[in-house]
Design a protein around this motif. Structure first.
Motif, PDB file in Angstrom:
ATOM      1  N   ILE A 127      13.303  -1.175  -5.938  1.00 18.88           N
ATOM      2  CA  ILE A 127      11.939  -1.557  -6.325  1.00 18.88           C
ATOM      3  C   ILE A 127      11.835  -3.057  -6.551  1.00 18.88           C
ATOM      4  O   ILE A 127      10.935  -3.717  -6.019  1.00 18.88           O
ATOM      5  CB  ILE A 127      11.496  -0.803  -7.588  1.00 18.88           C
ATOM      6  N   GLN A 169      10.646  -6.353  -7.693  1.00 20.27           N
ATOM      7  CA  GLN A 169       9.335  -6.750  -8.189  1.00 20.27           C
ATOM      8  C   GLN A 169       8.219  -5.895  -7.600  1.00 20.27           C
ATOM      9  O   GLN A 169       7.047  -6.150  -7.871  1.00 20.27           O
ATOM     10  CB  GLN A 169       9.082  -8.226  -7.884  1.00 20.27           C
ATOM     11  N   GLY A 170       8.586  -4.917  -6.816  1.00 17.34           N
ATOM     12  CA  GLY A 170       7.591  -4.006  -6.271  1.00 17.34           C
ATOM     13  C   GLY A 170       7.645  -3.932  -4.757  1.00 17.34           C
ATOM     14  O   GLY A 170       7.943  -4.925  -4.086  1.00 17.34           O
ATOM     15  N   LYS A 176       5.449  -3.797  -1.706  1.00 13.56           N
ATOM     16  CA  LYS A 176       4.069  -4.250  -1.559  1.00 13.56           C
ATOM     17  C   LYS A 176       3.549  -4.008  -0.138  1.00 13.56           C
ATOM     18  O   LYS A 176       4.299  -4.130   0.832  1.00 13.56           O
ATOM     19  CB  LYS A 176       3.972  -5.731  -1.922  1.00 13.56           C
ATOM     20  N   THR A 226      -4.286  -2.853  -8.432  1.00 10.21           N
ATOM     21  CA  THR A 226      -2.937  -2.643  -8.966  1.00 10.21           C
ATOM     22  C   THR A 226      -2.783  -3.109 -10.410  1.00 10.21           C
ATOM     23  O   THR A 226      -1.745  -2.855 -11.021  1.00 10.21           O
ATOM     24  CB  THR A 226      -1.892  -3.367  -8.104  1.00 10.21           C
ATOM     25  N   TYR A 232       3.111  -1.535  -9.713  1.00  7.93           N
ATOM     26  CA  TYR A 232       4.524  -1.754  -9.404  1.00  7.93           C
ATOM     27  C   TYR A 232       5.411  -1.320 -10.574  1.00  7.93           C
ATOM     28  O   TYR A 232       6.556  -0.913 -10.368  1.00  7.93           O
ATOM     29  CB  TYR A 232       4.747  -3.218  -9.036  1.00  7.93           C
ATOM     30  N   GLU A 233       4.891  -1.377 -11.779  1.00  5.85           N
ATOM     31  CA  GLU A 233       5.612  -0.818 -12.919  1.00  5.85           C
ATOM     32  C   GLU A 233       5.618   0.706 -12.859  1.00  5.85           C
ATOM     33  O   GLU A 233       6.595   1.354 -13.261  1.00  5.85           O
ATOM     34  CB  GLU A 233       4.989  -1.314 -14.222  1.00  5.85           C
ATOM     35  N   GLN A 266       5.650   2.311 -10.030  1.00 10.77           N
ATOM     36  CA  GLN A 266       6.673   2.555  -9.011  1.00 10.77           C
ATOM     37  C   GLN A 266       8.046   2.691  -9.655  1.00 10.77           C
ATOM     38  O   GLN A 266       8.790   3.646  -9.400  1.00 10.77           O
ATOM     39  CB  GLN A 266       6.717   1.389  -8.015  1.00 10.77           C
ATOM     40  N   GLU A 267       8.385   1.710 -10.479  1.00 15.36           N
ATOM     41  CA  GLU A 267       9.702   1.712 -11.125  1.00 15.36           C
ATOM     42  C   GLU A 267       9.856   2.899 -12.064  1.00 15.36           C
ATOM     43  O   GLU A 267      10.905   3.551 -12.093  1.00 15.36           O
ATOM     44  CB  GLU A 267       9.900   0.404 -11.888  1.00 15.36           C
ATOM     45  N   GLN A 270      14.523   3.231  -0.325  1.00 23.46           N
ATOM     46  CA  GLN A 270      13.271   2.505  -0.137  1.00 23.46           C
ATOM     47  C   GLN A 270      12.348   3.254   0.817  1.00 23.46           C
ATOM     48  O   GLN A 270      11.147   3.393   0.540  1.00 23.46           O
ATOM     49  CB  GLN A 270      13.550   1.099   0.392  1.00 23.46           C
ATOM     50  N   CYS A 321       4.465   5.695  -2.083  1.00 21.64           N
ATOM     51  CA  CYS A 321       3.511   4.622  -1.749  1.00 21.64           C
ATOM     52  C   CYS A 321       2.417   5.083  -0.789  1.00 21.64           C
ATOM     53  O   CYS A 321       1.231   4.789  -1.000  1.00 21.64           O
ATOM     54  CB  CYS A 321       4.262   3.427  -1.164  1.00 21.64           C
ATOM     55  N   TRP A 367       4.956  -1.873   4.709  1.00 13.98           N
ATOM     56  CA  TRP A 367       5.362  -2.113   3.325  1.00 13.98           C
ATOM     57  C   TRP A 367       6.502  -3.120   3.286  1.00 13.98           C
ATOM     58  O   TRP A 367       7.451  -3.027   4.069  1.00 13.98           O
ATOM     59  CB  TRP A 367       5.779  -0.806   2.656  1.00 13.98           C
TER      60      TRP A 367
END
Length: 491
Positions: free
Chosen positions: A85, A87-88, A90, A118, A132-133, A135-136, A368, A376, A409
């Motif tokens: 992940i 920083q995300g 994207k 987001t 993105y948080e 996501q983690e 990923q 995603c 992505w």
């Protein structure tokens, strides 16, 4: 001994024994042997859900205990989160015009809307975490808990969409069937085992359940887990294979610490033939306990009849490091990673470090791709739908959904071990047509269009200031005709 052997053994025990021995002699696979050496090797029969039901909750609870108390378990999970992940992951919108060219204006508009959505106040139904948080958090829960339910709610002020993460224990069976569909461990499936809906207990943040249940269809919610068998419909913690070993190494290190403390204790014991009289004459501390003072260089004379002995606690010193390293390697390999990246202890030469890095990258790339496909993309499609409902997309969206939902992505990349060699190889590969600038930039987690835009900005500014940049090549601007043609394609 099967049932026939048991029946025969009642009437003719010797014949029953002969049958068993003959059957064992005919076995060709050592793995199928049931002799004395393999008597404790228990086979696992049944479907994935038959084996996991009743054990899934225990494994999840122990994994969460490791999350709270084991630095080794957390180190392994953080290594995955950091590399998968970062920083995300994207998106880059890839809507194309009728001529097949990228529609730059519309793609930029979609990406600006995505950047706004987001934000925590829009993406998270609770308003606490940005996308993105989330996501983690979703991947973390999948690693520890084995699964996480993602509910695409219609809440939201900016767009009619926000994400709710529902933890595994809230997924529960509310019955055995719903019409013709079976409900297995809270998941409603059709005759082919395809999930149709999830039956969720309602609860407050403290986990207090109500009697109200919610049925979430797979159009609205999806369960993020990585199945390993065709019959599996719920997830099991990814740490299940190594969880006991993690617990053992933590227990061993605690035991070694206690042994070190005990061995550091220096105790002396005075024994006397006339203990009552001698003890009465001994010096005492402030609490009235008899003591004996020892200091460097002191020669202490004992009274007649007394002898002294010292405690000598035994400790097998020097094995903790070796044991820890061995177990860490086994735990890491069980999770598909090198011990170097889990323990953050890089040893060996350049070739060994590079080989470990390449193998780890294969593991991370697989994960990923899984996150992109199963987390995603469902949310991106829901976002594009919400963008259309908000009136931000053309009217032909409903008949051209695939066109407007096109996206690539950008996942986190990795730094090079030897930048000079890697850059030279990439340069030659681009020149020979074996790769593209987009692929090279994506491998290091960068957007190739942003790289070109930034490079053009730097060159223009350098020319304006009269500064010479040591670039091997300069960007060539488009001619007026080429620029007009490109604007027409984007339109």
């Amino acid at each position: 001994m099967n049932i026939i052997d048991k029946v025969i053994s009642v009437f003719d025990p010797q014949r029953a024994i002969d049958r068993v021995l003959a059957r064992e002699a005919l076995r060709q696979y050592d793995a199928a042997s049931t002799d004395r050496l393999n008597s404790d090797w228990q086979p696992a029969y049944g479907t994935a859900e038959q084996l996991a039901t009743g054990q899934r909750d225990i494994i999840r609870g122990r994994a969460r205990s490791a999350e709270m108390n084991s630095d080794l378990a957390e180190s392994a999970v953080i290594a995955v989160l950091r590399n998968v992940i970062g920083q995300g992951i994207k998106p880059q919108a890839k809507v194309r015009s009728g001529k097949g060219k990228l529609n730059g204006n519309l793609n930029a508009k979609i990406e600006r809307a995505w950047a706004k959505w987001t934000e925590a106040k829009n993406a998270d139904v609770r308003g606490l975490s940005n996308f993105y948080e989330l996501q983690e958090m979703a991947l973390r829960r999948m690693l520890y808990d084995g699964e996480i339910l993602i509910n695409k709610t219609a809440q939201g002020d900016y767009l009619p969409l926000s994400i709710q993460l529902i933890e595994a224990e809230n997924i529960g069976a509310t019955g055995m069937q719903n019409g013709k569909n079976n409900i297995i461990n809270g998941v409603e499936v059709n005759e082919y085992g395809k999930p149709i809906a999830y039956h969720v207990y309602q609860s407050d943040p403290m986990g207090m359940r109500s009697f109200n249940t919610l049925r979430l269809t797979t159009d609205q919610a999806f369960l993020l887990f990585k199945p390993t068998r065709p019959s599996q419909i719920r997830g099991v913690s990814h740490l299940a294979l190594v969880l006991k070993r993690i617990h053992d190494i933590d227990e061993y290190m605690d035991a070694d610490l206690i042994a070190a403390r005990v061995s550091a204790c220096f105790s002396a014991f005075i024994t006397s033939a006339n203990s009552g009289r001698q003890i009465a004459m001994m010096q005492r501390d402030s609490k009235g306990r008899p003591n004996m003072v020892m200091a460097p260089g002191t020669v202490q004379h004992l009274r007649p009849g007394e002898s002294v002995s010292f405690a000598d606690p035994k400790r097998n010193a020097g094995t903790a490091s070796e044991y820890s390293a061995t177990q860490t390697r086994r735990i890491s390999s069980g999770l598909g990673m090198s011990a170097d990246i889990v323990a953050r202890n890089i040893n060996g030469n350049f070739s060994a470090a590079r080989q470990n890095l390449l193998e780890d990258q294969k593991t991370f790339r697989q994960l990923q791709e899984f996150v992109i496909a199963h987390f995603c993309m469902p949310i991106w499609r829901a976002f594009i739908d919400a963008l259309y409902l908000a009136g931000e997309l053309p009217a032909d969206y409903l008949v051209n959904k695939d066109k407007y939902q096109e996206v690539s992505w950008l996942a986190p990349g990795w730094s090079w071990i030897d930048p000079v060699k890697e850059v030279t190889a990439n340069k030659e590969a681009i020149k020979s047509g074996l790769t593209t600038l987009e692929e090279v930039c994506a491998a290091s987690g960068r957007d190739w269009e942003e790289v070109l835009e930034q490079r053009k900005l730097e060159q223009d500014r350098a020319a304006e200031l009269g500064v010479l940049l040591d670039y091997a090549s300069e960007l060539q601007p488009l001619t007026d005709d080429e620029a007009q043609q490109q604007e027409g394609d984007e339109g």
